[in-house]
Design a protein around this motif. Structure first.
Motif, PDB file in Angstrom:
ATOM      1  N   GLY A   6       0.795  -1.293  -0.016  1.00  0.00           N
ATOM      2  CA  GLY A   6       0.032  -0.247   0.050  1.00  0.00           C
ATOM      3  C   GLY A   6       0.751   1.133  -0.131  1.00  0.00           C
ATOM      4  O   GLY A   6       2.238   1.100  -0.241  1.00  0.00           O
ATOM      5  N   VAL A   7      -0.031   2.236   0.447  1.00  0.00           N
ATOM      6  CA  VAL A   7       0.823   3.654   0.295  1.00  0.00           C
ATOM      7  C   VAL A   7       0.613   4.374   1.650  1.00  0.00           C
ATOM      8  O   VAL A   7      -0.530   4.136   2.313  1.00  0.00           O
ATOM      9  CB  VAL A   7       0.302   4.548  -0.845  1.00  0.00           C
ATOM     10  CG1 VAL A   7      -1.091   4.768  -1.075  1.00  0.00           C
ATOM     11  CG2 VAL A   7       1.344   5.667  -0.734  1.00  0.00           C
ATOM     12  N   LYS A   8       1.326   5.023   2.371  1.00  0.00           N
ATOM     13  CA  LYS A   8       0.969   5.590   3.509  1.00  0.00           C
ATOM     14  C   LYS A   8       1.623   7.214   3.482  1.00  0.00           C
ATOM     15  O   LYS A   8       2.539   7.717   2.671  1.00  0.00           O
ATOM     16  CB  LYS A   8       1.873   5.152   4.692  1.00  0.00           C
ATOM     17  CG  LYS A   8       1.892   5.941   5.792  1.00  0.00           C
ATOM     18  CD  LYS A   8       2.690   5.024   6.951  1.00  0.00           C
ATOM     19  CE  LYS A   8       2.404   5.737   8.382  1.00  0.00           C
ATOM     20  NZ  LYS A   8       3.191   4.921   9.447  1.00  0.00           N
ATOM     21  N   VAL A   9       0.886   8.191   3.848  1.00  0.00           N
ATOM     22  CA  VAL A   9       0.932   9.677   3.963  1.00  0.00           C
ATOM     23  C   VAL A   9       0.974  10.424   5.065  1.00  0.00           C
ATOM     24  O   VAL A   9       0.173   9.840   5.900  1.00  0.00           O
ATOM     25  CB  VAL A   9      -0.205  10.315   2.822  1.00  0.00           C
ATOM     26  CG1 VAL A   9       0.346  11.836   2.641  1.00  0.00           C
ATOM     27  CG2 VAL A   9       0.069   9.863   1.708  1.00  0.00           C
ATOM     28  N   SER A  10       2.049  11.125   5.344  1.00  0.00           N
ATOM     29  CA  SER A  10       2.047  11.776   6.569  1.00  0.00           C
ATOM     30  C   SER A  10       2.676  13.312   6.380  1.00  0.00           C
ATOM     31  O   SER A  10       3.394  13.356   5.479  1.00  0.00           O
ATOM     32  CB  SER A  10       2.764  11.126   7.748  1.00  0.00           C
ATOM     33  OG  SER A  10       4.217  10.796   7.465  1.00  0.00           O
ATOM     34  N   LEU A  11       2.391  14.104   7.439  1.00  0.00           N
ATOM     35  CA  LEU A  11       2.933  15.507   7.279  1.00  0.00           C
ATOM     36  C   LEU A  11       3.764  15.627   8.648  1.00  0.00           C
ATOM     37  O   LEU A  11       3.394  15.313   9.734  1.00  0.00           O
ATOM     38  CB  LEU A  11       1.714  16.516   7.419  1.00  0.00           C
ATOM     39  CG  LEU A  11       1.263  17.036   5.972  1.00  0.00           C
ATOM     40  CD1 LEU A  11       0.668  16.016   5.245  1.00  0.00           C
ATOM     41  CD2 LEU A  11       0.197  18.195   6.349  1.00  0.00           C
ATOM     42  N   GLN A  12       4.724  16.607   8.333  1.00  0.00           N
ATOM     43  CA  GLN A  12       5.799  16.714   9.483  1.00  0.00           C
ATOM     44  C   GLN A  12       5.997  18.106   9.461  1.00  0.00           C
ATOM     45  O   GLN A  12       6.127  18.906   8.595  1.00  0.00           O
ATOM     46  CB  GLN A  12       7.159  16.106   9.202  1.00  0.00           C
ATOM     47  CG  GLN A  12       6.927  14.414   9.244  1.00  0.00           C
ATOM     48  CD  GLN A  12       8.211  14.008   8.977  1.00  0.00           C
ATOM     49  OE1 GLN A  12       9.413  14.513   8.734  1.00  0.00           O
ATOM     50  NE2 GLN A  12       8.525  12.384   8.875  1.00  0.00           N
ATOM     51  N   ASP A  13       6.173  18.722  10.932  1.00  0.00           N
ATOM     52  CA  ASP A  13       6.392  20.283  10.948  1.00  0.00           C
ATOM     53  C   ASP A  13       7.779  20.607  10.541  1.00  0.00           C
ATOM     54  O   ASP A  13       8.711  19.596  10.473  1.00  0.00           O
ATOM     55  CB  ASP A  13       6.013  20.582  12.355  1.00  0.00           C
ATOM     56  CG  ASP A  13       6.858  20.191  13.540  1.00  0.00           C
ATOM     57  OD1 ASP A  13       7.772  19.422  13.188  1.00  0.00           O
ATOM     58  OD2 ASP A  13       6.357  20.204  14.609  1.00  0.00           O
ATOM     59  N   PRO A  14       8.196  21.657  10.889  1.00  0.00           N
ATOM     60  CA  PRO A  14       9.483  22.215  10.387  1.00  0.00           C
ATOM     61  C   PRO A  14      10.661  21.479  11.350  1.00  0.00           C
ATOM     62  O   PRO A  14      11.738  21.560  10.817  1.00  0.00           O
ATOM     63  CB  PRO A  14       9.399  23.750  10.695  1.00  0.00           C
ATOM     64  CG  PRO A  14       8.177  24.114  10.242  1.00  0.00           C
ATOM     65  CD  PRO A  14       7.382  22.855  10.960  1.00  0.00           C
ATOM     66  N   GLU A  15      10.327  20.914  12.401  1.00  0.00           N
ATOM     67  CA  GLU A  15      11.162  20.326  13.369  1.00  0.00           C
ATOM     68  C   GLU A  15      11.234  18.929  13.259  1.00  0.00           C
ATOM     69  O   GLU A  15      11.815  18.061  13.662  1.00  0.00           O
ATOM     70  CB  GLU A  15      10.977  20.654  14.795  1.00  0.00           C
ATOM     71  CG  GLU A  15      11.245  21.931  15.275  1.00  0.00           C
ATOM     72  CD  GLU A  15      10.588  23.019  14.596  1.00  0.00           C
ATOM     73  OE1 GLU A  15       9.106  23.050  14.800  1.00  0.00           O
ATOM     74  OE2 GLU A  15      10.925  24.177  14.382  1.00  0.00           O
ATOM     75  N   GLY A  16      10.143  18.418  12.183  1.00  0.00           N
ATOM     76  CA  GLY A  16      10.357  17.054  11.852  1.00  0.00           C
ATOM     77  C   GLY A  16       9.448  16.073  12.625  1.00  0.00           C
ATOM     78  O   GLY A  16       9.270  15.172  12.490  1.00  0.00           O
ATOM     79  N   HIS A  17       8.324  16.944  13.327  1.00  0.00           N
ATOM     80  CA  HIS A  17       7.265  16.043  14.202  1.00  0.00           C
ATOM     81  C   HIS A  17       6.150  16.057  13.402  1.00  0.00           C
ATOM     82  O   HIS A  17       5.845  16.829  12.867  1.00  0.00           O
ATOM     83  CB  HIS A  17       7.066  16.897  15.646  1.00  0.00           C
ATOM     84  CG  HIS A  17       8.410  17.289  16.335  1.00  0.00           C
ATOM     85  ND1 HIS A  17       8.517  18.564  16.955  1.00  0.00           N
ATOM     86  CD2 HIS A  17       9.355  16.597  16.809  1.00  0.00           C
ATOM     87  CE1 HIS A  17       9.641  18.504  17.779  1.00  0.00           C
ATOM     88  NE2 HIS A  17      10.042  17.292  17.661  1.00  0.00           N
ATOM     89  N   LYS A  18       5.514  14.681  13.649  1.00  0.00           N
ATOM     90  CA  LYS A  18       4.630  14.236  12.892  1.00  0.00           C
ATOM     91  C   LYS A  18       3.186  15.032  13.470  1.00  0.00           C
ATOM     92  O   LYS A  18       3.053  15.132  14.637  1.00  0.00           O
ATOM     93  CB  LYS A  18       4.368  12.757  12.967  1.00  0.00           C
ATOM     94  CG  LYS A  18       3.099  12.133  12.158  1.00  0.00           C
ATOM     95  CD  LYS A  18       3.072  10.782  12.244  1.00  0.00           C
ATOM     96  CE  LYS A  18       1.868  10.346  11.466  1.00  0.00           C
ATOM     97  NZ  LYS A  18       1.722   8.645  11.661  1.00  0.00           N
ATOM     98  N   CYS A  19       2.387  15.508  12.357  1.00  0.00           N
ATOM     99  CA  CYS A  19       1.462  16.099  12.715  1.00  0.00           C
ATOM    100  C   CYS A  19       0.210  15.008  13.005  1.00  0.00           C
ATOM    101  O   CYS A  19      -0.283  14.347  12.171  1.00  0.00           O
ATOM    102  CB  CYS A  19       0.781  17.113  11.534  1.00  0.00           C
ATOM    103  SG  CYS A  19       1.919  18.338  11.179  1.00  0.00           S
ATOM    104  N   PHE A  20      -0.288  15.157  14.269  1.00  0.00           N
ATOM    105  CA  PHE A  20      -1.539  13.851  14.610  1.00  0.00           C
ATOM    106  C   PHE A  20      -2.681  14.922  14.615  1.00  0.00           C
ATOM    107  O   PHE A  20      -2.944  15.556  15.294  1.00  0.00           O
ATOM    108  CB  PHE A  20      -0.966  13.568  15.984  1.00  0.00           C
ATOM    109  CG  PHE A  20      -0.016  12.766  16.097  1.00  0.00           C
ATOM    110  CD1 PHE A  20      -0.097  11.515  15.766  1.00  0.00           C
ATOM    111  CD2 PHE A  20       1.273  13.192  16.646  1.00  0.00           C
ATOM    112  CE1 PHE A  20       1.211  10.599  15.947  1.00  0.00           C
ATOM    113  CE2 PHE A  20       2.470  12.414  16.638  1.00  0.00           C
ATOM    114  CZ  PHE A  20       2.239  11.141  16.263  1.00  0.00           C
ATOM    115  N   SER A  21      -3.653  14.572  13.450  1.00  0.00           N
ATOM    116  CA  SER A  21      -4.779  15.209  13.277  1.00  0.00           C
ATOM    117  C   SER A  21      -5.642  14.331  13.428  1.00  0.00           C
ATOM    118  O   SER A  21      -6.977  14.514  13.549  1.00  0.00           O
ATOM    119  CB  SER A  21      -4.873  15.888  11.776  1.00  0.00           C
ATOM    120  OG  SER A  21      -4.539  14.761  10.862  1.00  0.00           O
TER     121      SER A  21
END
Length: 478
Positions: free
Chosen positions: A125-140
């Motif tokens: 499959g495929v996985k998508v994630s967002l990270q802030d400028p410090e590299g921390h994952k955005c938990f939405s």
């Protein structure tokens, strides 16, 4: 001589202009043609290019080619409202950049498109994630992974991630350069071929006035009565970009083994969508545990719900779970199905028939019936403090409802149903006609000159200029 040189230069200029126009006309008209209507040299959307071969995914006509980076610091920045094409390798990890402010929400989807015949397994499959400028994952709270699952059949697969701004946000609240990470998940026994990607980035501004921050707890969750009536024919498209528009009603189509068909339905604020997919009877023997999969995606291509059914040669039905009315505050729910119906706009139905159907029941096409219901009256839309990108993505316009009634296909990124593509088609028709006249006149002139240089044929009477002009005039008059 001077006049001849001027005419020659003019004719040469037109020939240069026309070569480009005529070369691009076929490609442009293929975009303008609705799904289900083939232009010259094309296979109709919904038909395979060969027996048993599903047609390819139709990427957005205006998609920009972009390469993912192996490090976040090298990522190319994406623009909101734009669609992109890329490629991901086996076990690949690719970064793309976003520049976000403090108040806008961002939604990024990645549709992975394996080649036909590619071997995939359950966990691929495929996985998508967002990270802030410090590299921390955005938990939405949004689901970020999509897998082929038990069908183990290659098809377009879409995953998404978001940075949700506003109340109730605990991570990724500041402005800055964010990163989108797209990962390809590969299991043992699957093919290592590259997958193509289609990326879409949608930006949603904050509201002008505050809205409730709690998802509704009570709504009509009863399954509606089956929608009856005569089925109307409407052929599905091969991607989000070519999805065929539907209004409430019963629709019939044909689907091949291994094929995915896309449809879209306008759902306004306060309305609920219900859908079922029925696979008709067929000759053959055996049982397939996961034959038909129907998935519902919202306007940012985020998965809302899916349903599947096995098949034994008799009629089978896959039905979506009852969903709440579309509301802005649904985004605060911990339930992905509720959170998925957080804005109005085009909702997409993707129906896939497993490739393994061919082994037991043949290539098809198999009878497919869709029953689509949109419940409730359109409510008041929230007022955004700025423009969305793409524009009007979270609205249902009069044009959208007309497209659903007439069955127009999506336009692959052009504004509105038919939009710029239709105007371009008109332009191509007008310019193309002029080009054919100019080029035809050039050929006629060249032939006349060669005949003049060679002299009259034996026994022929030379024509005078006036006679030639009169003959040309009568031909045009007819």
């Amino acid at each position: 001589m001077a006049r001849g040189r001027v005419m020659g230069r003019r004719t040469g200029w037109w020939r240069g202009r026309c070569r480009g126009v005529l070369a691009g006309a076929a490609a442009l008209l293929s975009v303008a043609a609705p799904a289900g209507q083939a232009t010259a040299g094309q296979v109709t959307a919904g038909q395979g290019s060969a027996a048993g071969t599903p047609p390819p995914y139709r990427f957005a006509a205006d998609a920009e080619q972009v390469e993912g980076a192996t490090k976040a610091t090298d990522a190319v920045r994406l623009t909101p409202g734009t669609t992109y094409r890329s490629t991901v390798r086996d076990h690949g990890r690719l970064y793309y950049g976003l520049r976000l402010d403090e108040t806008s929400s961002a939604y990024v989807s990645a549709t992975a498109v394996p080649k036909p015949g590619t071997k995939v397994v359950y966990s691929d499959g495929v996985k998508v994630s967002l990270q802030d400028p410090e590299g921390h994952k955005c938990f939405s709270g949004d689901a970020g992974a999509a897998r082929f699952g038990p069908t183990e059949s290659p098809r377009p697969l879409t995953a998404w991630a978001s940075r949700r701004a506003g109340p109730g946000t605990y991570t990724c609240k500041g402005a800055g350069t964010y990163s989108v990470l797209v990962e390809r998940m590969s299991g043992s026994g699957s093919s290592s071929d590259d997958w193509e990607l289609e990326l879409q980035y949608v930006s949603e501004p904050a509201l002008k006035k505050s809205a409730p921050t709690t998802a509704p707890q009570v709504w009509d969750s009863a399954s509606p009565e089956a929608l009856d009536g005569s089925a109307r024919a409407r052929q599905g498209g091969t991607s989000f970009n070519a999805a065929r528009s539907l209004e409430e009603g019963v629709w019939k189509d044909g689907i091949q083994a291994g094929q995915t068909l896309f449809y879209r339905v306008p759902v306004d604020w306060g309305q609920q969508i219900d859908a079922t997919a029925e696979l008709g009877p067929a000759s053959g023997e055996g049982f397939l545990g996961n034959a038909l999969v129907m998935s519902l995606y919202n306007p940012v291509r985020a998965l809302v719900d899916d349903a599947d059914t096995g098949y034994d040669g008799t009629r089978k039905v896959a039905a979506l779970e009852p969903l709440p009315p579309v509301a802005y505050e649904n985004r605060y729910s911990v339930d992905d199905q509720v959170g998925g119906v957080r804005f109005a706009g085009w909702y997409y139905l993707a129906v896939h028939l497993g490739a393994q159907m061919a082994d037991k029941f043949g290539d098809g096409p198999f009878e497919l019936t869709l029953r689509v219901r949109v419940r409730g009256e359109a409510g008041t839309a929230p007022v955004y403090d700025g423009a969305t990108a793409p524009r009007d993505v979270f609205e249902v316009t009069v044009g959208d409802r007309d497209a659903a009634a007439s069955g127009n296909a999506a336009t692959g990124g052009d504004s509105g149903p038919g939009g710029n593509t239709a105007m371009k088609a008109v332009a191509v028709g007008g310019i193309g006609a002029g080009c054919f006249l100019v080029l035809g006149l050039g050929v006629w002139t060249a032939v006349a000159r060669r005949r003049a240089a060679a002299g009259p044929a034996e026994g022929a009477t030379p024509a005078v200029d006036g006679a030639a002009s009169r003959t040309y005039g009568r031909s045009r008059a007819r």
